[in-house]
Enzyme design. Sequence first.
Site, mmCIF file in Angstrom:
data_model
loop_
_atom_site.group_PDB
_atom_site.id
_atom_site.type_symbol
_atom_site.label_atom_id
_atom_site.label_comp_id
_atom_site.label_asym_id
_atom_site.label_seq_id
_atom_site.Cartn_x
_atom_site.Cartn_y
_atom_site.Cartn_z
ATOM 1 N N HIS A 162 3.615 7.438 8.435
ATOM 2 C CA HIS A 162 2.586 6.252 8.404
ATOM 3 C C HIS A 162 3.504 5.208 8.504
ATOM 4 C CE1 HIS A 162 -0.818 3.909 7.960
ATOM 5 N NE2 HIS A 162 0.115 3.134 6.922
ATOM 6 N N LYS B 106 -6.139 8.227 2.825
ATOM 7 C CA LYS B 106 -6.548 8.753 4.273
ATOM 8 C C LYS B 106 -5.457 9.905 4.485
ATOM 9 C CE LYS B 106 -6.325 4.639 5.680
ATOM 10 N NZ LYS B 106 -6.694 3.242 5.991
HETATM 11 N N1 URA Z 1 -3.427 -0.156 6.002
HETATM 12 C C1 URA Z 1 -4.341 0.447 5.239
HETATM 13 O O1 URA Z 1 -4.692 1.556 5.890
HETATM 14 N N2 URA Z 1 -5.056 0.050 4.207
HETATM 15 C C2 URA Z 1 -4.503 -1.054 3.830
HETATM 16 O O2 URA Z 1 -5.092 -1.717 2.746
HETATM 17 C C3 URA Z 1 -3.440 -1.938 4.423
HETATM 18 C C4 URA Z 1 -3.125 -1.453 5.538
#
Ligand code: URA
Length: 428
Positions: free
Chosen positions: A86, A191
């Site tokens: 990520h 996520k």
């Molecule tokens: N990306 C995300 O998925 N969440 C956030 O709060 C900031 C960047």
Amino acid sequence: MAAPRAAVELIADKRQGLALAPGEIGRLVDGYLRDQVSEAQMASWLMAVCWQGLSDRELQELTRSMAESGGRLELGSLPGPTVDKHSTGGVGDKVSLVLVPLMASLGCFVPQLSGRALGATGGTLDKLESIPGVRCELSSSEILRVVREVGCVIAAASPELAPADRRLYALRDSTATVQSLPLIASSIVSKKVAEGVQCLLFDVKVGSGALMSDPDGARRLAATLAELARGFHIRTSAMVTAMDEPLGRAVGNALEVKEALDVLSGDGPPDLRELVLEEARELLRLSDQTGDPAAALDSGAARERFSAMVRAQGGAPDAPLPLGVRLATLDAPRGGFLSRLDAGAIGLAAWRLGRGRRAPSEPVDPAAGIVCLAKAGAAVDRGEPLLELWGRPGQDPQPALLALKHAILVGNSPPPPRPLVLEQVAGA
Ligand code: URA
């Protein structure tokens, strides 16, 4: 047993910097999703968190309740390690487009759930969708089918994965509560927990073209992300990487796909290839795999995997990209050494050309973008073109040129070389 406390009491406690009791954050999030806690109450609590922060235990509980608010990808039946990375996002950051198929070509399975353009930084899904026919809005069963068949997929998180984050993120976006380390960390990690991968690498970008511009904040975010994900039994490491100038040379949706294809063919800008290889080696280490990522790029194995992924997502990997036309150039004001190529300004200019959105429902323009003909440290002559602005025929480049007014600095000597990977924060 005492009755659960009301939302207003939890807001008041957090406003005063008190830690909530175990189970209270889970009940708050659950109540919000059931419309028993109002938007105003949730927004107040989020603002209190922005000011007061969360303890480690509270952060873990918030993340868990968001991750468990929906389903989870069932990756257990895949015959190999599942990995992902990520990035917190940066200008010209197209690493995922290369790294995802590269890791699949090395025997890993990569179910990447990615995002769309956010402000000046681009979105992997918008980039991939500039390939004719590609679909990124897939159901969980389609995501699993593509990963099983090809080894990798790049798709949007389906609404059934971590739905609490979707609702909370939209609320944060409209109440100025995005910029909070625990809220950012819980949003990202929830996520990834729902994605269900075994190994995860975080790339936290720092610089003018990133969410974080201060190195201490970036380091803290990297450490928090790594520790939080490890609490969910994900083998994790994090790196802090430079985002003062764009990564590679291309900034824009179709332009970045073209550059990613160059790297997938063993070519492309050295900084982009170096970061991809660095991240690939770290993911191999985390997943206890061996393999030679440089050889997989040079042999075409990673590119073949990319084409297979694009086909499985409905796209035509060999179709011409919608590249648009060159609208203008920005030239060196004097001779010397390029000492600044400001990522933030270039991201803003690309956005003004149409590569990002002004409202969530707007489409992006695949043709819009900027090509950096030189990078910091290059010797340049007066009048030499340094940036090219790309867009639709007849489009006015002036708003973008205005954003670039202070983007470039030419000095008498080259700037000190700056490493791409600034810090490696923890591992495993
Ligand atoms: N990306 C995300 O998925 N969440 C956030 O709060 C900031 C960047």
